[in-house]
Design a protein around this motif. Structure first.
Motif, PDB file in Angstrom:
ATOM      1  N   LEU A 281      -0.851   6.398  -6.753  1.00 38.50           N
ATOM      2  CA  LEU A 281      -2.230   6.849  -6.613  1.00 38.50           C
ATOM      3  C   LEU A 281      -2.316   8.344  -6.331  1.00 38.50           C
ATOM      4  CD1 LEU A 281      -5.192   5.838  -6.475  1.00 38.50           C
ATOM      5  CD2 LEU A 281      -4.855   5.510  -4.018  1.00 38.50           C
TER       6      LEU A 281
ATOM      7  N   ALA B  39       0.830  -1.202   0.000  1.00 37.50           N
ATOM      8  CA  ALA B  39       0.000   0.000   0.000  1.00 37.50           C
ATOM      9  C   ALA B  39       0.866   1.254   0.000  1.00 37.50           C
ATOM     10  CB  ALA B  39      -0.933   0.000   1.207  1.00 37.50           C
TER      11      ALA B  39
ATOM     12  N   ILE C 267      -9.578   8.562  -0.343  1.00 37.53           N
ATOM     13  CA  ILE C 267     -10.176   7.231  -0.494  1.00 37.53           C
ATOM     14  C   ILE C 267     -10.238   6.524   0.852  1.00 37.53           C
ATOM     15  CG2 ILE C 267      -9.870   4.948  -1.542  1.00 37.53           C
ATOM     16  CD1 ILE C 267      -8.610   6.379  -3.958  1.00 37.53           C
ATOM     17  N   GLY C 268      -9.176   6.639   1.630  1.00 36.51           N
ATOM     18  CA  GLY C 268      -9.149   5.994   2.938  1.00 36.51           C
ATOM     19  C   GLY C 268     -10.242   6.494   3.858  1.00 36.51           C
TER      20      GLY C 268
ATOM     21  N   VAL D 127       0.440   4.080  -2.928  1.00 40.60           N
ATOM     22  CA  VAL D 127      -0.024   5.458  -2.747  1.00 40.60           C
ATOM     23  C   VAL D 127       0.857   6.459  -3.475  1.00 40.60           C
ATOM     24  CG1 VAL D 127      -1.105   4.925  -0.538  1.00 40.60           C
ATOM     25  CG2 VAL D 127       1.235   5.811  -0.573  1.00 40.60           C
ATOM     26  N   GLU D 128       2.120   6.084  -3.763  1.00 41.97           N
ATOM     27  CA  GLU D 128       2.968   6.978  -4.545  1.00 41.97           C
ATOM     28  C   GLU D 128       2.388   7.172  -5.939  1.00 41.97           C
ATOM     29  OE1 GLU D 128       5.448   8.784  -3.842  1.00 41.97           O
ATOM     30  OE2 GLU D 128       6.325   8.047  -1.988  1.00 41.97           O
TER      31      GLU D 128
ATOM     32  N   SER E 283       7.138   6.701   1.146  1.00 39.94           N
ATOM     33  CA  SER E 283       5.873   6.066   1.511  1.00 39.94           C
ATOM     34  C   SER E 283       6.020   4.557   1.658  1.00 39.94           C
ATOM     35  CB  SER E 283       4.789   6.389   0.468  1.00 39.94           C
ATOM     36  OG  SER E 283       4.421   7.746   0.548  1.00 39.94           O
TER      37      SER E 283
ATOM     38  N   PRO F   7       0.140   7.933   3.601  1.00 45.54           N
ATOM     39  CA  PRO F   7       0.741   9.030   2.824  1.00 45.54           C
ATOM     40  C   PRO F   7       1.136  10.231   3.665  1.00 45.54           C
ATOM     41  CG  PRO F   7      -1.406   8.344   1.932  1.00 45.54           C
ATOM     42  CD  PRO F   7      -1.292   7.777   3.316  1.00 45.54           C
TER      43      PRO F   7
ATOM     44  N   LEU G 216      -4.914   3.446   4.141  1.00 46.13           N
ATOM     45  CA  LEU G 216      -4.851   4.402   3.042  1.00 46.13           C
ATOM     46  C   LEU G 216      -4.838   5.845   3.546  1.00 46.13           C
ATOM     47  CD1 LEU G 216      -7.325   2.842   0.447  1.00 46.13           C
ATOM     48  CD2 LEU G 216      -4.829   2.898   0.335  1.00 46.13           C
ATOM     49  N   THR G 217      -5.409   6.074   4.719  1.00 45.70           N
ATOM     50  CA  THR G 217      -5.454   7.437   5.256  1.00 45.70           C
ATOM     51  C   THR G 217      -4.125   7.863   5.860  1.00 45.70           C
ATOM     52  OG1 THR G 217      -7.814   7.162   5.744  1.00 45.70           O
ATOM     53  CG2 THR G 217      -6.675   8.972   6.838  1.00 45.70           C
TER      54      THR G 217
ATOM     55  N   ARG H 293      -5.066  11.957  -2.763  1.00 50.28           N
ATOM     56  CA  ARG H 293      -6.141  11.082  -3.230  1.00 50.28           C
ATOM     57  C   ARG H 293      -6.237   9.827  -2.375  1.00 50.28           C
ATOM     58  NH1 ARG H 293      -4.610  10.446  -8.152  1.00 50.28           N
ATOM     59  NH2 ARG H 293      -5.831  12.144  -9.033  1.00 50.28           N
ATOM     60  N   SER H 294      -5.100   9.274  -1.989  1.00 51.83           N
ATOM     61  CA  SER H 294      -5.109   8.086  -1.140  1.00 51.83           C
ATOM     62  C   SER H 294      -5.797   8.369   0.192  1.00 51.83           C
ATOM     63  CB  SER H 294      -3.676   7.605  -0.896  1.00 51.83           C
ATOM     64  OG  SER H 294      -3.645   6.543   0.030  1.00 51.83           O
TER      65      SER H 294
END
Length: 423
Positions: free
Chosen positions: A73, A66, A81-82, A70-71, A347, A119, A115-116, A77-78
């Motif tokens: 994505l 993940a 989504i999270g 995220v790099e 990340s 990053p 995901l939150t 934005r990551s």
């Protein structure tokens, strides 16, 4: 023009930290609800241990991948989504009819949490001046303590008014609000790169396999990740069961939640202090050694049978366990952005650290619950946490040995365990 000149006030960075706190609310929302869930859904003690730790399942299984994803994505934005995943899973959990469904949704929440928060350190690195990065990463290290403290303090009162389902729904709504705030306040990766071409990410390879190989072949990410696991396993294992322990002691859910919230809140003091100590040139090796020793001694006093009947002494020991232990994540988050093998693996390094941390948080609470069930009480908790602290001391010593190695053939120094003293 530098990115820190375009966004000079630091407000976007503070929003990133607040989003992390909002995500941590979902981790902390469960401990005060365990007594209610055991009565309403028939949750067993072992199931309660997995409910505490399942939110970390995604990080345990997918943290590194993940972090690499995220790099590509996009950092903002990551996080968006999270937060959306957290909101949907928490809303669905509010109508869960039984423990198995709630367990499954906790695993989904773990994916959203991952995901939150993954990053955030890289995003902070892009948003704040380099000379203040250690301070902001120290504050970021407190996101879990602050979020958990808020959840522990508020949950009993909210559940008394609207039930545990209302508590789950309220946190779903808060995640939606944070997502909107983040989107409005924090510039996208594309706009940041356009505004700051001089500090654009170095043209390292975009091949995720190479980033994966580079991260896992470097000793720095391994050492900080395993150190984090030794900390996280015992911190969540102790704090996660404190409301239940205090409820069994007859303190009531409100007082027990408030006492546990204070334990979480003092953890933030350590997180912030770590950033300041590193900023002043104190070696992270010294911070890690002192913190792990303090955590081991704190749990001996807090749970050892020699201190039966001395509630105030035990509680002070738990406070010190959390406060001084809080130096560890503050130091390790600062180290993670320094030991990353390249700009494009920040990340990924944080993801690997999160993966090992999540593994510790996944295994710690069930292990402590299992030992408590076998022994008929919590008096042997110190043995589990003490073993983790001992491993942490060994890892800190290995880190110290690693930084004494000469520079590699490319001239890049080994892991940096302290920031330059403030001028």
């Amino acid at each position: 023009m530098k990115a820190t000149q375009v966004f000079p006030r630091g407000a976007p960075a503070l929003v990133v930290i607040l989003v992390g706190i909002g995500a941590a609310l979902h981790v902390g929302k469960l401990p005060p609800a365990i007594p209610v869930l055991r009565e309403a859904l028939g949750v067993t003690l072992l199931q309660a241990g997995f409910l505490l730790s399942l939110v970390q399942f995604a990080g345990m299984a997918l943290g590194l991948l993940a972090g690499i994803a995220v790099e590509g994505l996009g950092l903002r934005r990551s996080m968006l989504i999270g937060l959306s995943v957290l909101a949907l899973a928490s809303a669905a959990g509010a109508v869960a009819p039984d423990a198995p469904m709630l367990l499954g949704l906790r695993a989904v929440e773990g994916f959203g949490f991952l995901l939150t928060v993954l990053p955030a350190p890289a995003l902070l690195r892009a948003l704040v001046p380099p000379q203040r990065l250690a301070l902001y990463l120290g504050m970021w290290g407190g996101y879990m303590g602050i979020g958990t403290a808020l959840a522990l303090f508020c949950a009993p009162w909210v559940m008394a008014a609207v039930g545990w389902q209302g508590w789950w729904s309220l946190l779903a709504a808060s995640s939606i609000g944070l997502a909107l705030w983040l989107r409005w306040s924090v510039p996208s990766d594309r706009s940041r790169r356009a505004a700051a071409p001089a500090v654009a990410i170095a043209p390292a390879t975009d091949d995720w396999r190479q980033r994966l190989r580079l991260t896992l072949s470097s000793s720095g990410p391994w050492l900080v990740a395993l150190c984090f696991a030794m900390y996280s396993s015992q911190w969540l294992g102790v704090v996660g069961f404190l409301p239940s322990i205090y409820d069994q002691a007859g303190l009531g859910s409100g007082l027990g939640g408030a006492l546990t919230a204070l334990v979480c809140l003092v953890n933030v003091v350590g997180n912030v202090a770590a950033g300041r100590l590193l900023h002043r040139g104190i070696a992270a090796r010294q911070i890690l050694h002192g913190a792990f020793v303090s955590m081991a001694l704190g749990t001996v006093v807090a749970f050892g049978s020699a201190f039966d009947g001395l509630f105030v002494v035990r509680y002070v020991a738990v406070l010190l366990f959390s406060a001084i232990g809080g130096l560890i994540p503050g130091a390790l988050f600062s180290l993670a952005v320094q030991v990353a093998p390249s700009e494009r693996t920040v990340s990924a390094t944080v993801g690997w650290m999160q993966q090992c941390s999540s593994t510790g948080q996944f295994l710690g609470p069930p292990l402590i619950a299992w030992v408590a069930a076998l022994s008929g009480g919590w008096q042997w908790t110190w043995a589990v946490t003490g073993a983790a602290s001992l491993c942490g001391l060994v890892l800190a010593s290995l880190i110290a040995r690693q930084i004494r190695k000469p520079q590699d053939a490319a001239g890049r120094a080994g892991p940096i365990l302290s920031t330059p003293p403030r001028s």
